[in-house]
Design a protein around this motif. Structure first.
Motif, PDB file in Angstrom:
ATOM      1  N   MET A   1       0.856  -1.183   0.000  1.00 24.26           N
ATOM      2  CA  MET A   1       0.000   0.000   0.000  1.00 24.26           C
ATOM      3  C   MET A   1       0.893   1.235   0.000  1.00 24.26           C
ATOM      4  O   MET A   1       1.702   1.416   0.909  1.00 24.26           O
ATOM      5  CB  MET A   1      -0.900  -0.018   1.243  1.00 24.26           C
ATOM      6  CG  MET A   1      -1.931   1.088   1.272  1.00 24.26           C
ATOM      7  SD  MET A   1      -3.109   0.830   2.609  1.00 24.26           S
ATOM      8  CE  MET A   1      -3.899  -0.662   2.078  1.00 24.26           C
ATOM      9  N   GLY A 114     -15.756   4.890   3.471  1.00 23.99           N
ATOM     10  CA  GLY A 114     -15.186   4.625   2.153  1.00 23.99           C
ATOM     11  C   GLY A 114     -13.708   4.319   2.209  1.00 23.99           C
ATOM     12  O   GLY A 114     -13.222   3.361   1.594  1.00 23.99           O
ATOM     13  N   GLU A 115     -12.969   5.120   2.986  1.00 26.85           N
ATOM     14  CA  GLU A 115     -11.529   4.919   3.110  1.00 26.85           C
ATOM     15  C   GLU A 115     -11.218   3.605   3.817  1.00 26.85           C
ATOM     16  O   GLU A 115     -10.306   2.873   3.420  1.00 26.85           O
ATOM     17  CB  GLU A 115     -10.905   6.090   3.883  1.00 26.85           C
ATOM     18  CG  GLU A 115     -10.985   7.429   3.177  1.00 26.85           C
ATOM     19  CD  GLU A 115     -12.297   8.175   3.421  1.00 26.85           C
ATOM     20  OE1 GLU A 115     -12.350   9.366   3.114  1.00 26.85           O
ATOM     21  OE2 GLU A 115     -13.262   7.548   3.913  1.00 26.85           O
ATOM     22  N   LYS A 116     -11.966   3.305   4.846  1.00 26.55           N
ATOM     23  CA  LYS A 116     -11.763   2.060   5.580  1.00 26.55           C
ATOM     24  C   LYS A 116     -12.062   0.854   4.692  1.00 26.55           C
ATOM     25  O   LYS A 116     -11.343  -0.154   4.723  1.00 26.55           O
ATOM     26  CB  LYS A 116     -12.661   2.049   6.818  1.00 26.55           C
ATOM     27  CG  LYS A 116     -12.376   0.936   7.820  1.00 26.55           C
ATOM     28  CD  LYS A 116     -13.266   1.096   9.040  1.00 26.55           C
ATOM     29  CE  LYS A 116     -12.902   0.103  10.131  1.00 26.55           C
ATOM     30  NZ  LYS A 116     -13.777   0.217  11.313  1.00 26.55           N
ATOM     31  N   LYS A 117     -13.099   0.975   3.893  1.00 29.18           N
ATOM     32  CA  LYS A 117     -13.464  -0.120   3.002  1.00 29.18           C
ATOM     33  C   LYS A 117     -12.350  -0.409   2.002  1.00 29.18           C
ATOM     34  O   LYS A 117     -12.051  -1.574   1.703  1.00 29.18           O
ATOM     35  CB  LYS A 117     -14.755   0.217   2.264  1.00 29.18           C
ATOM     36  CG  LYS A 117     -15.289  -0.916   1.403  1.00 29.18           C
ATOM     37  CD  LYS A 117     -16.636  -0.545   0.782  1.00 29.18           C
ATOM     38  CE  LYS A 117     -17.175  -1.700  -0.047  1.00 29.18           C
ATOM     39  NZ  LYS A 117     -18.483  -1.366  -0.656  1.00 29.18           N
ATOM     40  N   LYS A 118     -11.703   0.634   1.493  1.00 31.94           N
ATOM     41  CA  LYS A 118     -10.600   0.435   0.544  1.00 31.94           C
ATOM     42  C   LYS A 118      -9.449  -0.332   1.188  1.00 31.94           C
ATOM     43  O   LYS A 118      -8.857  -1.217   0.571  1.00 31.94           O
ATOM     44  CB  LYS A 118     -10.113   1.784   0.019  1.00 31.94           C
ATOM     45  CG  LYS A 118     -11.072   2.464  -0.934  1.00 31.94           C
ATOM     46  CD  LYS A 118     -10.528   3.811  -1.389  1.00 31.94           C
ATOM     47  CE  LYS A 118     -11.527   4.514  -2.309  1.00 31.94           C
ATOM     48  NZ  LYS A 118     -11.042   5.857  -2.714  1.00 31.94           N
ATOM     49  N   ILE A 119      -9.137   0.010   2.426  1.00 31.87           N
ATOM     50  CA  ILE A 119      -8.067  -0.704   3.127  1.00 31.87           C
ATOM     51  C   ILE A 119      -8.467  -2.161   3.348  1.00 31.87           C
ATOM     52  O   ILE A 119      -7.681  -3.086   3.107  1.00 31.87           O
ATOM     53  CB  ILE A 119      -7.745  -0.032   4.474  1.00 31.87           C
ATOM     54  CG1 ILE A 119      -7.258   1.398   4.261  1.00 31.87           C
ATOM     55  CG2 ILE A 119      -6.682  -0.836   5.233  1.00 31.87           C
ATOM     56  CD1 ILE A 119      -7.039   2.167   5.540  1.00 31.87           C
ATOM     57  N   TYR A 120      -9.691  -2.379   3.796  1.00 28.40           N
ATOM     58  CA  TYR A 120     -10.164  -3.743   4.016  1.00 28.40           C
ATOM     59  C   TYR A 120     -10.090  -4.568   2.730  1.00 28.40           C
ATOM     60  O   TYR A 120      -9.658  -5.722   2.735  1.00 28.40           O
ATOM     61  CB  TYR A 120     -11.613  -3.722   4.505  1.00 28.40           C
ATOM     62  CG  TYR A 120     -11.795  -3.519   6.004  1.00 28.40           C
ATOM     63  CD1 TYR A 120     -10.723  -3.192   6.830  1.00 28.40           C
ATOM     64  CD2 TYR A 120     -13.049  -3.658   6.587  1.00 28.40           C
ATOM     65  CE1 TYR A 120     -10.906  -3.002   8.181  1.00 28.40           C
ATOM     66  CE2 TYR A 120     -13.241  -3.475   7.954  1.00 28.40           C
ATOM     67  CZ  TYR A 120     -12.162  -3.144   8.750  1.00 28.40           C
ATOM     68  OH  TYR A 120     -12.341  -2.973  10.090  1.00 28.40           O
ATOM     69  N   GLU A 121     -10.533  -3.980   1.632  1.00 26.32           N
ATOM     70  CA  GLU A 121     -10.537  -4.717   0.370  1.00 26.32           C
ATOM     71  C   GLU A 121      -9.123  -5.078  -0.065  1.00 26.32           C
ATOM     72  O   GLU A 121      -8.887  -6.163  -0.601  1.00 26.32           O
ATOM     73  CB  GLU A 121     -11.239  -3.896  -0.709  1.00 26.32           C
ATOM     74  CG  GLU A 121     -12.753  -3.833  -0.521  1.00 26.32           C
ATOM     75  CD  GLU A 121     -13.424  -2.890  -1.499  1.00 26.32           C
ATOM     76  OE1 GLU A 121     -12.700  -2.093  -2.149  1.00 26.32           O
ATOM     77  OE2 GLU A 121     -14.665  -2.933  -1.614  1.00 26.32           O
ATOM     78  N   GLU A 122      -8.175  -4.182   0.178  1.00 31.11           N
ATOM     79  CA  GLU A 122      -6.797  -4.475  -0.203  1.00 31.11           C
ATOM     80  C   GLU A 122      -6.194  -5.553   0.692  1.00 31.11           C
ATOM     81  O   GLU A 122      -5.435  -6.399   0.241  1.00 31.11           O
ATOM     82  CB  GLU A 122      -5.941  -3.209  -0.148  1.00 31.11           C
ATOM     83  CG  GLU A 122      -4.511  -3.435  -0.623  1.00 31.11           C
ATOM     84  CD  GLU A 122      -3.818  -2.143  -0.973  1.00 31.11           C
ATOM     85  OE1 GLU A 122      -2.579  -2.151  -1.006  1.00 31.11           O
ATOM     86  OE2 GLU A 122      -4.499  -1.130  -1.203  1.00 31.11           O
ATOM     87  N   ASN A 127     -14.755  -9.435  -0.143  1.00 32.96           N
ATOM     88  CA  ASN A 127     -15.660  -8.803   0.814  1.00 32.96           C
ATOM     89  C   ASN A 127     -16.155  -9.795   1.857  1.00 32.96           C
ATOM     90  O   ASN A 127     -16.346  -9.468   3.009  1.00 32.96           O
ATOM     91  CB  ASN A 127     -16.849  -8.164   0.085  1.00 32.96           C
ATOM     92  CG  ASN A 127     -16.435  -6.937  -0.700  1.00 32.96           C
ATOM     93  OD1 ASN A 127     -15.553  -6.208  -0.272  1.00 32.96           O
ATOM     94  ND2 ASN A 127     -17.044  -6.728  -1.851  1.00 32.96           N
TER      95      ASN A 127
END
Length: 277
Positions: A1, A114-122, A127
């Protein structure tokens, strides 16, 4: 990241104080994606005004994890709703710790989803049973719609976590959340912490209590909701059944075997409430 997420001082303060909790691979990967490079003036101010801030945050979060552990074996699978999820990676802990025991995890917050979701997805690449919803908790009609769209069903037992929420909403708004999630079987378990009101604070902790209230209200430019134990009991019994209240002195004794920081109820400024819905 390559790019790290910069977070507000209040969120960074909480993550910093609980950093030793995040010791699993997924949680460490998540924390590594957060930018802690800027020194938080709020963190310095908090530690000056209230030296045991680190212990308070850590024990509060550890209490939530212990309460989940006690509950998780009671049903083959359960849902987990994390209301006011903030930036805490509790979902990652649950996915690692209890594989196959959780049918879905739904995180709800009104910021940084939204930002947290991007980190989780990476980190996760999939999902899976995890849903992140951007919603204001004081809008129960919208919240109900979004929870159902995410697969939540009242017929399946759930663990409902509202950590760090009650100080920022009214008691009536909290009751509306409980009304929304209450079931006839009372097979949901609710967990929240609450900021204690002055009548329940021992004299030797009053200065800390006043310092924290003043600092929080100055930082947020708004009123902070504090409650007595009796107010919490009355609020919960409107739609739920109180199981127990846990002062931080009890949490500390359970975790460490000794009371080094918090020696009696009211020390620590916050307490935990566990109840059936």
């Amino acid at each position: 990241m390559t790019r790290k997420l910069k977070v507000p001082a209040t969120s960074r303060l909480v993550l910093e104080q609980a950093i030793k909790l995040y010791d699993s691979p997924l949680q460490q990967a998540y924390i590594n994606a957060i930018d802690f490079s800027e020194t938080s003036r709020l963190s310095r101010d908090f530690k000056r005004a209230y030296p045991p801030v680190g212990e308070t945050v850590y024990y509060r979060k550890q209490a939530v994890r212990d309460m989940i552990q006690q509950r998780i074996t009671q049903y083959p699978t359960q849902q987990v709703l994390i209301l006011g999820a903030g930036l805490d990676p509790l979902s990652l802990y649950l996915l690692e710790q209890y594989p196959g025991r959780i049918s879905r995890i739904v995180e709800v917050d009104n910021g940084y989803i939204g930002e947290k979701k991007k980190i989780y997805e990476e980190i996760l690449h999939i999902n899976g049973p995890l849903h992140l919803l951007r919603c204001d908790l004081t809008d129960p009609l919208l919240l109900e719609t979004m929870l159902i769209q995410a697969g939540y069903t009242p017929e399946e037992p759930a663990i409902i976590i509202m950590e760090g929420v009650l100080p920022y909403i009214s008691n009536e708004e909290c009751v509306q959340l409980m009304q929304l999630l209450a079931t006839p079987q009372r097979h949901h378990l609710g967990i929240f912490d609450y900021l204690m009101a002055l009548p329940d604070i021992p004299d030797n902790f009053l200065v800390y209590h006043r310092n924290v209230l003043n600092l929080m209200e100055t930082q947020l430019n708004s009123h902070i909701n504090a409650n007595t134990r009796d107010q919490i009991k009355d609020m919960i019994t409107r739609f739920g059944r109180l199981e127990y209240l846990e002062p931080l002195c009890v949490t500390e004794k359970k975790l460490t075997g000794i009371n080094r920081t918090f020696h009696q109820p009211g020390h620590g400024i916050v307490e935990m409430a566990v109840f059936s819905l």
